[in-house]
Design a protein around this motif. Structure first.
Motif, short mmCIF file in Angstrom:
data_model
loop_
_atom_site.label_atom_id
_atom_site.label_comp_id
_atom_site.label_asym_id
_atom_site.label_seq_id
_atom_site.Cartn_x
_atom_site.Cartn_y
_atom_site.Cartn_z
N CYS A 9 -18.41 2.14 -4.41
CA CYS A 9 -17.68 0.98 -3.91
C CYS A 9 -17.13 0.11 -5.03
O CYS A 9 -16.32 -0.80 -4.77
CB CYS A 9 -18.57 0.15 -2.99
N GLN B 50 -7.06 -8.77 5.43
CA GLN B 50 -6.71 -9.35 4.14
C GLN B 50 -6.69 -8.26 3.08
O GLN B 50 -7.42 -7.26 3.18
CB GLN B 50 -7.72 -10.44 3.76
N PRO B 51 -5.87 -8.41 2.03
CA PRO B 51 -5.72 -7.33 1.04
C PRO B 51 -7.01 -6.91 0.35
O PRO B 51 -7.13 -5.78 -0.09
CB PRO B 51 -4.73 -7.93 0.03
N THR B 52 -7.99 -7.82 0.26
CA THR B 52 -9.22 -7.50 -0.47
C THR B 52 -10.34 -6.96 0.43
O THR B 52 -11.42 -6.64 -0.07
CB THR B 52 -9.74 -8.77 -1.18
N GLU B 53 -10.10 -6.81 1.72
CA GLU B 53 -11.16 -6.39 2.62
C GLU B 53 -11.49 -4.90 2.47
O GLU B 53 -10.65 -4.09 2.07
CB GLU B 53 -10.78 -6.69 4.07
N THR B 54 -12.73 -4.58 2.84
CA THR B 54 -13.24 -3.22 2.69
C THR B 54 -12.53 -2.23 3.59
O THR B 54 -12.38 -1.06 3.23
CB THR B 54 -14.75 -3.20 3.01
N PRO C 264 -11.69 1.20 -7.75
CA PRO C 264 -10.50 0.63 -7.08
C PRO C 264 -10.18 1.40 -5.80
O PRO C 264 -10.54 2.58 -5.67
CB PRO C 264 -9.39 0.82 -8.13
N PRO C 265 -9.50 0.76 -4.83
CA PRO C 265 -9.23 1.40 -3.54
C PRO C 265 -8.58 2.78 -3.66
O PRO C 265 -8.91 3.69 -2.89
CB PRO C 265 -8.30 0.40 -2.84
N TRP D 241 -9.66 -1.20 4.40
CA TRP D 241 -8.42 -0.45 4.14
C TRP D 241 -8.71 1.01 3.81
O TRP D 241 -7.90 1.89 4.11
CB TRP D 241 -7.67 -1.08 2.96
N CYS D 242 -9.83 1.28 3.15
CA CYS D 242 -10.12 2.62 2.66
C CYS D 242 -10.84 3.43 3.73
O CYS D 242 -12.07 3.41 3.84
CB CYS D 242 -10.97 2.55 1.40
N TRP E 115 0.83 -1.20 0.00
CA TRP E 115 0.00 0.00 0.00
C TRP E 115 0.87 1.26 0.00
O TRP E 115 1.95 1.27 0.59
CB TRP E 115 -0.88 0.04 1.24
N ASN F 270 -20.78 0.25 1.80
CA ASN F 270 -19.41 0.10 2.32
C ASN F 270 -19.41 -0.39 3.76
O ASN F 270 -18.79 0.20 4.64
CB ASN F 270 -18.63 1.40 2.19
#
Length: 425
Positions: A315, A270-274, A318-319, A276-277, A205, A400
């Motif tokens: 949503c 996990q990298p794909t989880e909501t 991309p992040p 992070w943003c 990131w 989200n």
């Protein structure tokens, strides 16, 4: 037919000045508290009401959210005034304070109208805009906003220019009302999405420097020292370094922390989880531990939901392009009960100080407490298993929400604002 129930035994937390009552009893009729203890038992016996045994459940005051966002209160696709209040009440929240960020920024008196809807149950408070349009160029009519219902003043999710703040504090039109400010410098943050650290580098990131919080925080703490008569409040502290600065302050202001920063960190997602943003950026395990410790010691005053509802279209981005933010009032109490009570051994009273009594103090409002004749109560079952789903009747409209499809333990099974049937085993 009147809906009447006797909860016996049940744990009861009356208010901040008492420890929970174990093996208590409470009589509830049509959503209102009728009586407690032996008086409740005797009245129920005379009326032939059978007791519902819920010894592990907790009857307690409603929760308070000191700041969240509602950008389109009437026709929003992500969330509306009605959907927010419905979801908040089902989650046990009796008060929600809305930040000024909206399609029409709440920086003028006319923008404060139309939010008092007693039929929705939840008490809504409005933060008035500190600067016009949230642009940090000139401040709004502070005195007028506070006179016409604003609970205090706030800006956006970053620190306004210090010269503007200095002038406003000297003029003092806000009086003793709280001024809620986010210690974040977006220029220092740049494109950073997660707080700098080993976990961030491993995950790939873009790092957000700790200085994006600590530099503006230092300036805000100095302003508070120079103007101890003003009520500066810090919004969403997020780093261990920031906590240390706050502890060392000569005149420490009240401060909030977003619930997500207490249950998640860059080493646990996990990298794909909501999750992070989010703003401010998610920190590492040491940041999360420092925030929890500061909340336990009272260095941090309140836990905020800080819901920022987004719709499906937002949503899908991309992040790096998506607007940051999470929603989900219904997740906060179960998540923090698990993390703070079950894992870290907090008492019920400590948790309610973070979720109810502390937020009331930050807002300058009377504390919630259980009272005979009132419908301002919640019933929380720490053993209730349920699955997080956006399709649930208890969920907000926002897209989200984290933990979609995950089984959680602990749920608000009833709330006096909604008077649903109590589910018990």
């Amino acid at each position: 037919m009147p809906h009447t129930m006797l909860l016996d035994p049940v744990r009861i937390l009356i208010g901040s000045d008492q420890d929970p009552i174990e093996q208590g009893a409470a009589l509830i009729r049509d959503g209102a508290l009728v009586d407690f203890g032996d008086d409740a038992r005797q009245l129920a016996q005379r009326e032939g009401i059978e007791a519902q045994a819920m010894p592990k459940a907790l009857l307690a005051p409603l929760l308070v959210d000191p700041h969240s966002v509602l950008e389109q209160p009437l026709i929003g696709q992500a969330e509306t005034l009605e959907s927010l209040c419905r979801a908040a009440a089902r989650a046990g929240y009796g008060q929600v304070a809305l930040l000024p960020r909206a399609e029409t920024w709440r920086d003028r008196v006319e923008q404060l109208q139309g939010f008092q809807r007693p039929e929705l149950g939840v008490r809504l408070h409005l933060w008035g805009g500190f600067s016009c349009g949230g642009r940090g160029e000139q401040f709004s009519a502070h005195g007028d906003l506070l006179e016409h219902g604003a609970i205090g003043l706030a800006d956006d999710d970053h620190c306004p220019p210090i010269p503007l703040l200095q002038r406003a504090l000297v003029l003092g039109d806000m009086g003793a009302a709280p001024l809620l400010l986010a210690p974040r410098d977006p220029q220092i943050q740049g494109d950073g999405m997660v707080r700098e650290g080993v976990e961030t580098l491993r995950a790939g990131w873009p790092p957000d420097p700790v200085a994006s919080e600590t530099l503006p925080l230092g300036q805000l703490l100095e302003l508070q020292r120079q103007h101890p008569e003003r009520r500066l409040c810090l919004m969403n502290l997020s780093t261990a370094d920031g906590v240390n600065q706050l502890k060392a302050a000569v005149v420490p202001p009240q401060a909030s922390v977003c619930w997500w920063h207490l249950v998640a960190d860059s080493g646990s997602l996990q990298p794909t989880e909501t999750g992070w943003c989010i703003t401010p950026s998610l920190g590492g395990p040491e940041d999360r531990q420092a925030l929890i410790d500061a909340l336990e010691r009272g260095t941090l005053t309140a836990v905020a939901v800080h819901a920022v509802p987004l719709d499906e279209e937002d949503c899908l981005l991309p992040p790096g392009e998506r607007r940051p933010g999470l929603a989900g009032h219904q997740l906060v109490l179960p998540a923090l009960w698990q993390e703070l009570v079950n894992v870290r051994g907090w008492s019920v009273r400590q948790l309610w100080n973070a979720l109810c009594f502390g937020p009331s103090r930050l807002l300058g409002q009377p504390e919630e407490r259980l009272e005979v004749g009132s419908n301002r109560w919640l019933l929380f079952d720490p053993q209730q298993r349920w699955r997080q789903s956006r399709q649930s009747a208890d969920a907000p409209l926002a897209a989200n929400q984290p933990w979609e499809g995950r089984e959680l333990v602990g749920q608000v099974t009833a709330c006096g604002l909604t008077t649903p049937e109590i589910r018990c085993d």
